[in-house]
Design a protein around this motif. Structure first.
Motif, PDB file in Angstrom:
ATOM      1  N   THR A 165      37.221  26.564   2.028  1.00 34.22           N
ATOM      2  CA  THR A 165      35.896  26.449   1.405  1.00 34.22           C
ATOM      3  C   THR A 165      35.880  25.363   0.327  1.00 34.22           C
ATOM      4  O   THR A 165      34.944  24.574   0.234  1.00 34.22           O
ATOM      5  N   ALA A 166      36.938  25.304  -0.471  1.00 33.64           N
ATOM      6  CA  ALA A 166      36.967  24.336  -1.576  1.00 33.64           C
ATOM      7  C   ALA A 166      36.924  22.898  -1.064  1.00 33.64           C
ATOM      8  O   ALA A 166      36.350  22.016  -1.714  1.00 33.64           O
ATOM      9  N   PHE A 167      37.518  22.640   0.102  1.00 32.54           N
ATOM     10  CA  PHE A 167      37.460  21.298   0.702  1.00 32.54           C
ATOM     11  C   PHE A 167      36.001  20.869   0.852  1.00 32.54           C
ATOM     12  O   PHE A 167      35.633  19.725   0.568  1.00 32.54           O
ATOM     13  N   HIS A 168      35.174  21.810   1.308  1.00 30.49           N
ATOM     14  CA  HIS A 168      33.754  21.502   1.524  1.00 30.49           C
ATOM     15  C   HIS A 168      32.997  21.412   0.198  1.00 30.49           C
ATOM     16  O   HIS A 168      32.229  20.484  -0.024  1.00 30.49           O
ATOM     17  N   THR A 169      33.225  22.381  -0.699  1.00 29.90           N
ATOM     18  CA  THR A 169      32.447  22.399  -1.942  1.00 29.90           C
ATOM     19  C   THR A 169      32.715  21.157  -2.791  1.00 29.90           C
ATOM     20  O   THR A 169      31.813  20.648  -3.457  1.00 29.90           O
ATOM     21  N   LYS A 170      33.939  20.640  -2.730  1.00 29.57           N
ATOM     22  CA  LYS A 170      34.295  19.462  -3.545  1.00 29.57           C
ATOM     23  C   LYS A 170      33.574  18.207  -3.082  1.00 29.57           C
ATOM     24  O   LYS A 170      33.529  17.217  -3.809  1.00 29.57           O
ATOM     25  N   ARG A 171      33.061  18.217  -1.855  1.00 32.99           N
ATOM     26  CA  ARG A 171      32.324  17.066  -1.327  1.00 32.99           C
ATOM     27  C   ARG A 171      30.829  17.158  -1.633  1.00 32.99           C
ATOM     28  O   ARG A 171      30.078  16.235  -1.353  1.00 32.99           O
ATOM     29  N   ALA A 172      30.389  18.301  -2.155  1.00 29.56           N
ATOM     30  CA  ALA A 172      28.950  18.570  -2.246  1.00 29.56           C
ATOM     31  C   ALA A 172      28.277  17.796  -3.375  1.00 29.56           C
ATOM     32  O   ALA A 172      28.713  17.851  -4.521  1.00 29.56           O
ATOM     33  N   ASP A 173      27.187  17.083  -3.033  1.00 35.01           N
ATOM     34  CA  ASP A 173      26.305  16.544  -4.068  1.00 35.01           C
ATOM     35  C   ASP A 173      25.432  17.675  -4.609  1.00 35.01           C
ATOM     36  O   ASP A 173      25.083  17.699  -5.780  1.00 35.01           O
ATOM     37  N   ILE A 174      25.066  18.565  -3.688  1.00 38.44           N
ATOM     38  CA  ILE A 174      24.278  19.742  -4.073  1.00 38.44           C
ATOM     39  C   ILE A 174      24.990  20.965  -3.477  1.00 38.44           C
ATOM     40  O   ILE A 174      25.210  21.019  -2.261  1.00 38.44           O
ATOM     41  N   LEU A 175      25.367  21.891  -4.335  1.00 39.68           N
ATOM     42  CA  LEU A 175      26.103  23.081  -3.899  1.00 39.68           C
ATOM     43  C   LEU A 175      25.225  24.311  -4.130  1.00 39.68           C
ATOM     44  O   LEU A 175      24.726  24.521  -5.234  1.00 39.68           O
ATOM     45  N   ILE A 176      25.027  25.075  -3.072  1.00 43.80           N
ATOM     46  CA  ILE A 176      24.182  26.272  -3.155  1.00 43.80           C
ATOM     47  C   ILE A 176      25.057  27.481  -2.838  1.00 43.80           C
ATOM     48  O   ILE A 176      25.605  27.571  -1.738  1.00 43.80           O
ATOM     49  N   ALA A 177      25.194  28.397  -3.801  1.00 46.18           N
ATOM     50  CA  ALA A 177      26.053  29.563  -3.612  1.00 46.18           C
ATOM     51  C   ALA A 177      25.202  30.808  -3.443  1.00 46.18           C
ATOM     52  O   ALA A 177      24.414  31.160  -4.327  1.00 46.18           O
ATOM     53  N   PRO A 213       9.977  17.224   2.276  1.00 51.56           N
ATOM     54  CA  PRO A 213      10.375  17.091   0.876  1.00 51.56           C
ATOM     55  C   PRO A 213      11.552  18.024   0.586  1.00 51.56           C
ATOM     56  O   PRO A 213      11.602  19.150   1.098  1.00 51.56           O
ATOM     57  N   SER A 214      12.483  17.561  -0.219  1.00 53.29           N
ATOM     58  CA  SER A 214      13.739  18.289  -0.481  1.00 53.29           C
ATOM     59  C   SER A 214      14.534  18.554   0.798  1.00 53.29           C
ATOM     60  O   SER A 214      15.278  19.530   0.890  1.00 53.29           O
ATOM     61  N   GLY A 215      14.376  17.667   1.771  1.00 55.10           N
ATOM     62  CA  GLY A 215      15.121  17.776   3.033  1.00 55.10           C
ATOM     63  C   GLY A 215      15.922  16.519   3.293  1.00 55.10           C
ATOM     64  O   GLY A 215      16.339  15.834   2.360  1.00 55.10           O
ATOM     65  N   ASN A 216      16.130  16.237   4.595  1.00 57.17           N
ATOM     66  CA  ASN A 216      16.876  15.042   5.035  1.00 57.17           C
ATOM     67  C   ASN A 216      18.307  14.987   4.493  1.00 57.17           C
ATOM     68  O   ASN A 216      18.879  13.908   4.344  1.00 57.17           O
ATOM     69  N   ALA A 217      18.874  16.156   4.211  1.00 53.62           N
ATOM     70  CA  ALA A 217      20.258  16.209   3.725  1.00 53.62           C
ATOM     71  C   ALA A 217      21.221  16.380   4.898  1.00 53.62           C
ATOM     72  O   ALA A 217      20.814  16.724   6.008  1.00 53.62           O
ATOM     73  N   THR A 218      22.482  16.117   4.630  1.00 52.35           N
ATOM     74  CA  THR A 218      23.551  16.449   5.578  1.00 52.35           C
ATOM     75  C   THR A 218      24.125  17.782   5.108  1.00 52.35           C
ATOM     76  O   THR A 218      24.640  17.872   3.993  1.00 52.35           O
ATOM     77  N   VAL A 219      23.986  18.797   5.945  1.00 50.14           N
ATOM     78  CA  VAL A 219      24.219  20.169   5.473  1.00 50.14           C
ATOM     79  C   VAL A 219      25.459  20.789   6.111  1.00 50.14           C
ATOM     80  O   VAL A 219      25.658  20.698   7.317  1.00 50.14           O
ATOM     81  N   THR A 220      26.272  21.409   5.276  1.00 52.88           N
ATOM     82  CA  THR A 220      27.429  22.193   5.737  1.00 52.88           C
ATOM     83  C   THR A 220      27.210  23.636   5.303  1.00 52.88           C
ATOM     84  O   THR A 220      26.835  23.892   4.151  1.00 52.88           O
ATOM     85  N   LEU A 221      27.434  24.562   6.219  1.00 54.73           N
ATOM     86  CA  LEU A 221      27.221  25.985   5.932  1.00 54.73           C
ATOM     87  C   LEU A 221      28.560  26.717   6.015  1.00 54.73           C
ATOM     88  O   LEU A 221      29.210  26.708   7.056  1.00 54.73           O
ATOM     89  N   CYS A 222      28.977  27.325   4.891  1.00 54.52           N
ATOM     90  CA  CYS A 222      30.278  28.014   4.847  1.00 54.52           C
ATOM     91  C   CYS A 222      30.091  29.532   4.803  1.00 54.52           C
ATOM     92  O   CYS A 222      29.062  30.021   4.351  1.00 54.52           O
ATOM     93  N   SER A 271      17.630  13.445   0.087  1.00 55.33           N
ATOM     94  CA  SER A 271      17.749  12.632   1.294  1.00 55.33           C
ATOM     95  C   SER A 271      19.114  11.942   1.344  1.00 55.33           C
ATOM     96  O   SER A 271      19.511  11.251   0.398  1.00 55.33           O
ATOM     97  N   GLY A 272      19.840  12.174   2.437  1.00 48.10           N
ATOM     98  CA  GLY A 272      21.149  11.546   2.615  1.00 48.10           C
ATOM     99  C   GLY A 272      22.263  12.181   1.812  1.00 48.10           C
ATOM    100  O   GLY A 272      23.411  11.721   1.872  1.00 48.10           O
ATOM    101  N   LYS A 273      21.949  13.217   1.053  1.00 47.49           N
ATOM    102  CA  LYS A 273      22.973  13.857   0.208  1.00 47.49           C
ATOM    103  C   LYS A 273      23.767  14.894   1.004  1.00 47.49           C
ATOM    104  O   LYS A 273      23.285  15.449   1.990  1.00 47.49           O
ATOM    105  N   GLU A 274      24.975  15.157   0.520  1.00 45.64           N
ATOM    106  CA  GLU A 274      25.819  16.204   1.105  1.00 45.64           C
ATOM    107  C   GLU A 274      25.439  17.530   0.437  1.00 45.64           C
ATOM    108  O   GLU A 274      25.639  17.705  -0.772  1.00 45.64           O
ATOM    109  N   VAL A 275      24.892  18.431   1.228  1.00 51.32           N
ATOM    110  CA  VAL A 275      24.546  19.760   0.723  1.00 51.32           C
ATOM    111  C   VAL A 275      25.502  20.768   1.340  1.00 51.32           C
ATOM    112  O   VAL A 275      25.688  20.784   2.555  1.00 51.32           O
TER     113      VAL A 275
END
Ligand SMILES: NC(=O)c1ccc[n+]([C@@H]2O[C@H](COP(=O)([O-])OP(=O)(O)OC[C@H]3O[C@@H](n4cnc5c(N)ncnc54)[C@H](OP(=O)(O)O)[C@@H]3O)[C@@H](O)[C@H]2O)c1
Length: 165
Positions: free
Chosen positions: A70-82, A54-63, A28-32
């Motif tokens: 891309t690295a600009f976005h990934t460096k901000r991620a609290d949770i990074l999904i590749a 549950p496991s939602g309420n994130a702020t999501v960026t899709l690359c 919740s509230g995390k940068e994904v």
């Protein structure tokens, strides 16, 4: 699924949600940041994690391949999904200290002398694990979670068909 209504969730995204929830990883509230916009992983996991669930309420960026930096976005991620299908695309310099890293990629990068495939994820595991608070391995991470969620969907479908749900 996009409306947040009850349905069978796609197995790989569902496996990621279960893994996060059962490891008490706050979303919740995390940068994904999700790398990859496939129909079976990228788009559904991005959508599920921004929902009120549950496991939602994130702020999501899709690359994807047209993302400019891309690295600009990934460096901000609290949770990074590749989920890109490019071996070791995510290097340590692309990851924030203390991030949670989910590696969906399954890439065959060679064969052993015995002819077995050598697998690598989309993340440079050995380097990134030194920075990450938590990281999934390849193999043995999201793959087994995907299979487990497929079994869960199957059991629920069977129960529904039998009138038990
Ligand atoms: N563990 C499991 O259970 C599981 C399940 C499913 C998939 N996988 C694995 O996950 C990986 C991805 O598969 P998929 O089916 O989700 O995706 P996919 O259909 O192979 O598409 C790859 C996605 O990654 C993007 N991409 C490729 N190179 C990129 C880069 N350098 N930077 C940013 N984005 C990039 C592509 O962008 P464009 O759209 O712009 O082309 C595309 O959206 C594969 O290794 C696959 O084997 C594993």
């Amino acid at each position: 699924m996009m409306l947040g209504e009850q349905c069978y969730l796609p197995c790989t995204p569902h496996g990621i949600l279960e893994l996060l929830e059962r490891n008490n990883i706050e979303t919740s509230g995390k940068e994904v940041v999700v790398l990859g916009r496939s129909n079976i992983v990228g788009k559904p996991i991005a959508n599920l994690m921004l929902q009120k669930r549950p496991s939602g309420n994130a702020t999501v960026t899709l690359c994807h391949t047209r993302t400019k930096d891309t690295a600009f976005h990934t460096k901000r991620a609290d949770i990074l999904i590749a989920a890109v299908g490019v071996p070791k695309l995510v290097t340590a310099d692309m990851v924030k200290e203390g991030a949670v890293v989910i590696d969906v990629g399954v890439n065959r990068i060679g064969k052993t002398a015995a002819g077995k495939s050598i697998l690598a994820g989309d993340v440079d595991f050995d380097a990134v694990k030194e920075k990450a608070a938590a990281i999934t391995p390849v193999p043995g991470g999201i793959g087994p979670m995907t299979i487990t969620m497929l079994m869960m969907n199957t059991v629920q479908a069977a129960k529904t068909a039998a009138g038990l749900l």
